[in-house]
Design a protein around this motif. Structure first.
Motif, PDB file in Angstrom:
ATOM      1  N   LEU A 189       0.840  -1.011   0.075  1.00 13.11           N
ATOM      2  CA  LEU A 189       0.040   0.524  -0.400  1.00 13.11           C
ATOM      3  C   LEU A 189       1.413   1.116  -0.118  1.00 13.11           C
ATOM      4  N   ALA A 190       1.870   1.453   0.364  1.00 16.36           N
ATOM      5  CA  ALA A 190       3.028   2.358   0.548  1.00 16.36           C
ATOM      6  C   ALA A 190       3.336   2.610  -0.775  1.00 16.36           C
ATOM      7  N   SER A 191       3.573   1.521  -1.169  1.00 16.56           N
ATOM      8  CA  SER A 191       4.190   1.709  -2.878  1.00 16.56           C
ATOM      9  C   SER A 191       2.974   2.150  -3.542  1.00 16.56           C
ATOM     10  N   TYR A 192       2.073   2.219  -3.141  1.00 17.86           N
ATOM     11  CA  TYR A 192       1.125   2.007  -4.150  1.00 17.86           C
ATOM     12  C   TYR A 192       0.907   3.904  -4.126  1.00 17.86           C
ATOM     13  N   VAL A 193       0.974   4.256  -2.612  1.00 19.47           N
ATOM     14  CA  VAL A 193       1.305   5.214  -2.628  1.00 19.47           C
ATOM     15  C   VAL A 193       2.152   6.726  -3.571  1.00 19.47           C
ATOM     16  N   GLN A 194       3.287   6.300  -3.213  1.00 21.47           N
ATOM     17  CA  GLN A 194       4.466   6.883  -4.273  1.00 21.47           C
ATOM     18  C   GLN A 194       4.238   6.629  -5.435  1.00 21.47           C
ATOM     19  N   ARG A 195       3.732   5.287  -5.968  1.00 23.88           N
ATOM     20  CA  ARG A 195       3.358   5.407  -7.867  1.00 23.88           C
ATOM     21  C   ARG A 195       1.842   6.764  -7.775  1.00 23.88           C
ATOM     22  N   LEU A 196       1.010   6.953  -6.431  1.00 21.87           N
ATOM     23  CA  LEU A 196      -0.637   7.788  -7.234  1.00 21.87           C
ATOM     24  C   LEU A 196       0.623   9.344  -7.086  1.00 21.87           C
ATOM     25  N   GLU A 197       2.081   9.575  -5.734  1.00 17.83           N
ATOM     26  CA  GLU A 197       2.299  10.282  -6.157  1.00 17.83           C
ATOM     27  C   GLU A 197       2.536  11.017  -7.641  1.00 17.83           C
ATOM     28  N   GLN A 198       3.168   9.533  -7.953  1.00 17.78           N
ATOM     29  CA  GLN A 198       4.095  10.404  -9.236  1.00 17.78           C
ATOM     30  C   GLN A 198       2.690  10.082 -10.952  1.00 17.78           C
ATOM     31  N   ALA A 199       1.869   9.282 -10.516  1.00 19.49           N
ATOM     32  CA  ALA A 199       0.887   9.063 -11.905  1.00 19.49           C
ATOM     33  C   ALA A 199       1.153  10.393 -12.637  1.00 19.49           C
ATOM     34  N   GLN A 200       0.147  10.153 -13.751  1.00 18.04           N
ATOM     35  CA  GLN A 200       0.200  12.004 -14.418  1.00 18.04           C
ATOM     36  C   GLN A 200      -1.310  11.719 -14.836  1.00 18.04           C
ATOM     37  N   HIS A 201      -2.036  11.043 -15.131  1.00 13.04           N
ATOM     38  CA  HIS A 201      -3.225  10.018 -16.424  1.00 13.04           C
ATOM     39  C   HIS A 201      -4.294  10.163 -15.064  1.00 13.04           C
ATOM     40  N   ASP A 202      -5.565  10.655 -15.296  1.00 18.59           N
ATOM     41  CA  ASP A 202      -6.624  10.318 -14.782  1.00 18.59           C
ATOM     42  C   ASP A 202      -6.803   8.707 -14.595  1.00 18.59           C
ATOM     43  N   GLU A 203      -6.937   7.870 -15.634  1.00 17.49           N
ATOM     44  CA  GLU A 203      -6.920   6.556 -15.920  1.00 17.49           C
ATOM     45  C   GLU A 203      -5.977   6.281 -14.631  1.00 17.49           C
ATOM     46  N   GLU A 204      -4.857   6.146 -15.048  1.00 17.16           N
ATOM     47  CA  GLU A 204      -3.847   5.582 -14.010  1.00 17.16           C
ATOM     48  C   GLU A 204      -3.701   5.770 -12.538  1.00 17.16           C
ATOM     49  N   ILE A 205      -4.110   7.396 -11.656  1.00 13.60           N
ATOM     50  CA  ILE A 205      -4.881   7.283 -11.086  1.00 13.60           C
ATOM     51  C   ILE A 205      -6.259   6.502 -10.379  1.00 13.60           C
ATOM     52  N   SER A 206      -6.576   6.221 -11.442  1.00 10.15           N
ATOM     53  CA  SER A 206      -8.098   5.483 -10.887  1.00 10.15           C
ATOM     54  C   SER A 206      -7.758   4.108 -11.042  1.00 10.15           C
ATOM     55  N   GLN A 207      -7.319   3.707 -11.463  1.00  6.22           N
ATOM     56  CA  GLN A 207      -6.628   2.618 -10.927  1.00  6.22           C
ATOM     57  C   GLN A 207      -5.424   1.804  -9.742  1.00  6.22           C
ATOM     58  N   ILE A 208      -4.857   2.743 -10.030  1.00  3.66           N
ATOM     59  CA  ILE A 208      -4.079   3.011  -8.660  1.00  3.66           C
ATOM     60  C   ILE A 208      -5.111   2.665  -7.466  1.00  3.66           C
ATOM     61  N   LEU A 209      -6.051   3.533  -7.059  1.00  2.00           N
ATOM     62  CA  LEU A 209      -6.824   4.330  -6.080  1.00  2.00           C
ATOM     63  C   LEU A 209      -8.083   2.643  -6.020  1.00  2.00           C
ATOM     64  N   GLY A 210      -8.266   2.663  -7.542  1.00  2.00           N
ATOM     65  CA  GLY A 210      -9.193   1.345  -6.954  1.00  2.00           C
ATOM     66  C   GLY A 210      -8.026  -0.219  -6.186  1.00  2.00           C
ATOM     67  N   TRP A 211      -6.677  -0.638  -6.316  1.00  2.00           N
ATOM     68  CA  TRP A 211      -6.224  -1.288  -6.293  1.00  2.00           C
ATOM     69  C   TRP A 211      -5.856  -1.504  -4.969  1.00  2.00           C
ATOM     70  N   MET A 212      -5.646  -0.436  -4.324  1.00  2.00           N
ATOM     71  CA  MET A 212      -5.443   0.807  -2.801  1.00  2.00           C
ATOM     72  C   MET A 212      -6.161   0.409  -2.437  1.00  2.00           C
ATOM     73  N   THR A 213      -8.156   0.555  -2.889  1.00  2.00           N
ATOM     74  CA  THR A 213      -9.167   0.402  -1.866  1.00  2.00           C
ATOM     75  C   THR A 213      -9.297  -0.974  -1.312  1.00  2.00           C
ATOM     76  N   ILE A 214      -9.264  -2.347  -3.037  1.00  2.00           N
ATOM     77  CA  ILE A 214      -8.709  -3.378  -2.333  1.00  2.00           C
ATOM     78  C   ILE A 214      -7.842  -4.202  -1.245  1.00  2.00           C
ATOM     79  N   ILE A 215      -6.456  -3.390  -1.506  1.00  2.00           N
ATOM     80  CA  ILE A 215      -5.926  -4.053  -0.285  1.00  2.00           C
ATOM     81  C   ILE A 215      -5.790  -2.904   1.325  1.00  2.00           C
ATOM     82  N   GLY A 216      -6.307  -2.248   0.712  1.00  2.00           N
ATOM     83  CA  GLY A 216      -7.018  -1.781   2.494  1.00  2.00           C
ATOM     84  C   GLY A 216      -8.515  -2.415   2.496  1.00  2.00           C
ATOM     85  N   ALA A 217      -8.883  -2.640   2.187  1.00  2.00           N
ATOM     86  CA  ALA A 217     -10.304  -3.526   2.575  1.00  2.00           C
ATOM     87  C   ALA A 217     -10.066  -5.033   3.447  1.00  2.00           C
ATOM     88  N   TYR A 218      -8.612  -5.504   2.317  1.00  2.00           N
ATOM     89  CA  TYR A 218      -8.140  -6.665   2.668  1.00  2.00           C
ATOM     90  C   TYR A 218      -7.360  -6.561   4.057  1.00  2.00           C
TER      91      TYR A 218
END
Length: 577
Positions: free
Chosen positions: A397-426
């Motif tokens: 999850l920490a690595s996703y946060v770093q990737r999120l800070e570096q993301a530039q496209h909306d689709e990439e940001i949306s995909q990272i947030l979705g995966w973070m939500t799945i990991i966070g729920a677990y």
């Protein structure tokens, strides 16, 4: 020898004066005519009778030992009887008027004369004996001998074995008679009893432990022997001033036992003032007006103000000394109590109490620190217990946060947030299972259902069709719930980029609990077998079937612990093209 009290000395002086007066009356009666002689004789008899009665009263009041008191009172009574018979014979029965009565009174002399030696013998035996002393049975036979001899004397007119008379009956009298054999038996019996009593008293006057001898009782004993010898050898010389044998022997017998009392050979309950004075207690006795009457040697000197205060309640008169009082008949008794040790102990207890208070404060603070340390240790333990199963997912999850800070496209940001939500729920649900399983081994089956439902609800926003069929009830082993949820999460993470449909089936049969996942578009899931050795993976018509069975008879559950090399979802993969 014990110290004689002032009152006792006064009584002794008074008795001596009366005895001297009686001797003077006898001498005066001999010198003067017969009429005055009778008056003097009655006065002399009255003096002796008074002395005997007074001595008997004092004996009854002073002697502690019951048997000894009875013997001494018996001796006094015998002396009283002897003097009474003598007085009646010589002063109330005219000579020659009634020879039979006069003779019978003379015979009756021998009743007290026989009983006094026997009672003296019993009294001598009772010296230094316990209060309830009783003489042995064979000694009591002396009374039978005494009674028999007295009866023989009283019946002398019938047998004349004691006294014989030269004149014809009824002119028999004590003026003309002869001694017979039984008379000497009577005299020998009196002498034997007196000698034995004398010997016992001499033996008991010796105190071996103190190596001393009580000489006072020996004086009247010696005088009795000297007087008896003088009566035999020089009767004419003794007769004018000591011719009354009855009076002399009664006085000397009384003096013998009185000297035993004065020197302590016979215990008495007198000398209270002396006892109080030499006692070890510090006390004093006053009258109702607080005037001092008696005081012990250790008693302090207190003013009336202090005594008046002590009457109401105990007072501390000086350091460590408490003065107490109690009302007695006719006044008060005051005594001192040394409470210095108690006061020192109280001071020590006060100091100890202060030390304990300080120590209790330190203990309380130490206990607070211990409680805080235990709380921290428990929090640390719980944190480690919670962090251990999700540690790699937290890193992910920490690595996703770093990737999120570096993301530039909306689709990439949306995909990272979705995966973070799945990991966070677990992570959320997995830590919740750890907390619920603290201290227990079983969990309700609904907890596993809630975990799966929440995770599936977070997959749907990522355009993944999901379905759940849950057929377990009751309670399940904690390790089974954790293993099923970990297996589910591993399958989802392995195909997270390609999965389009997911169906979860949870059920059981008679032998196993079973978790089945049907995934469409999933990648190769064979890596899961390395982690979960009891899992089975198969592909059929573009659909992956992942099955994990756990035997109901198994002692442990294959939890599939995860390490860095078995990480199923790599964070270095590109998220989007």
């Amino acid at each position: 020898m014990q110290k004689t009290s002032r009152k006792t000395r006064q009584l002794m002086v008074g008795a001596a004066v009366l005895i001297v007066l009686a001797v003077a009356l006898r001498i005066g009666g001999i010198i003067l005519d017969c009429k005055i002689c009778s008056v003097f004789g009655l006065a002399r008899s009255a003096i002796y009778l008074f002395l005997i009665i007074a001595w008997a009263v004092l004996l009854a009041r002073r002697i502690i030992q019951k048997q000894l008191r009875l013997y001494l009172l018996g001796i006094a009574g015998s002396m009283l009887l002897w003097f009474g018979l003598r007085t009646i014979k010589y002063f109330f029965v005219p000579f020659g008027a009634d020879p039979a009565l006069s003779r019978f009174l003379w015979y009756a002399y021998y009743i007290p004369m026989l009983t006094i030696p026997v009672q003296s013998l019993f009294a001598a035996l009772a010296l230094r004996k316990p209060e309830h002393y009783q003489p042995s049975g064979w000694i009591q036979l002396a009374w039978l001998v005494t009674a028999g001899l007295a009866l023989l004397v009283l019946t002398n007119d019938f047998h004349q074995l004691v006294f014989s008379f030269s004149e014809p009956y009824p002119a028999w009298s004590d003026k003309s008679y002869s001694y017979e054999k039984l008379y000497w038996v009577v005299i020998c019996w009196m002498a034997v009893c007196s000698a034995i009593a004398l010997g016992i008293m001499i033996c008991k006057c010796s105190i071996p432990q103190k190596k001393t001898f009580l000489w006072l009782p020996m004086i009247p004993m010696a005088l009795m022997g000297i007087y008896g010898s003088l009566c035999v050898v020089m009767w004419e010389l003794v007769k004018p001033f000591a011719g009354d044998i009855t009076a002399v022997y009664c006085v000397l017998i009384g003096m013998t036992f009185e000297s035993c009392i004065q020197c302590g050979l016979i215990q008495s309950n007198t000398r209270y003032a002396q006892l109080f004075e030499i006692s070890t207690i510090a006390a004093q006795i006053t009258d109702r007006n607080l005037h001092l009457i008696y005081a012990s040697e250790n008693a302090g000197d207190f003013d009336q103000e202090s005594l008046a205060q002590a009457k109401e309640e105990p007072v501390i008169v000086e350091e460590g000394i408490r003065l107490c009082a109690a009302q007695i008949f006719g006044g008060f008794v005051f005594w001192q109590e040394d409470i210095s040790g108690l006061m020192n102990l109280i001071e020590e207890l006060k100091g100890t109490r202060e030390e304990l208070r300080s120590y209790n404060g330190l203990l309380e603070e130490e206990n607070k620190q211990k409680r805080r340390r235990r709380q921290l240790e428990e929090q640390k333990r719980l944190f480690e217990a919670v962090e251990r199963p999700v540690r790699l997912h937290l890193d992910l999850l920490a690595s996703y946060v770093q990737r999120l800070e570096q993301a530039q496209h909306d689709e990439e940001i949306s995909q990272i947030l979705g995966w973070m939500t799945i990991i966070g729920a677990y992570i959320k649900r997995r830590t919740n299972l750890v907390m619920l399983g603290e201290g227990v081994r079983m969990l309700p089956a609904e907890e596993l259902c809630f975990c799966l439902q929440e995770s599936l609800s977070n997959l749907q926003p990522n355009r993944i069709s999901c379905g759940l069929q849950f057929q377990l009830n009751g309670v399940l082993p904690l390790e089974l719930v954790e293993t099923f949820f970990d297996f589910y999460e591993a399958c989802v993470e392995c195909s997270l980029e390609t999965i389009t449909d997911l169906v979860v089936l949870v059920g059981e049969d008679d032998q196993d609990w079973k978790l089945t996942l049907l995934l469409s578009g999933a990648d190769d899931l064979s890596r899961l077998v390395q982690r979960f050795q009891s899992a089975s993976i198969c592909w059929q018509e573009g659909m992956s079937r992942c099955i994990l069975k756990v035997s109901k008879k198994a002692d442990t559950v294959d939890k599939g612990d995860l390490n860095d090399d078995q990480m199923v979802f790599k964070t270095d993969q590109p998220l989007v093209d």
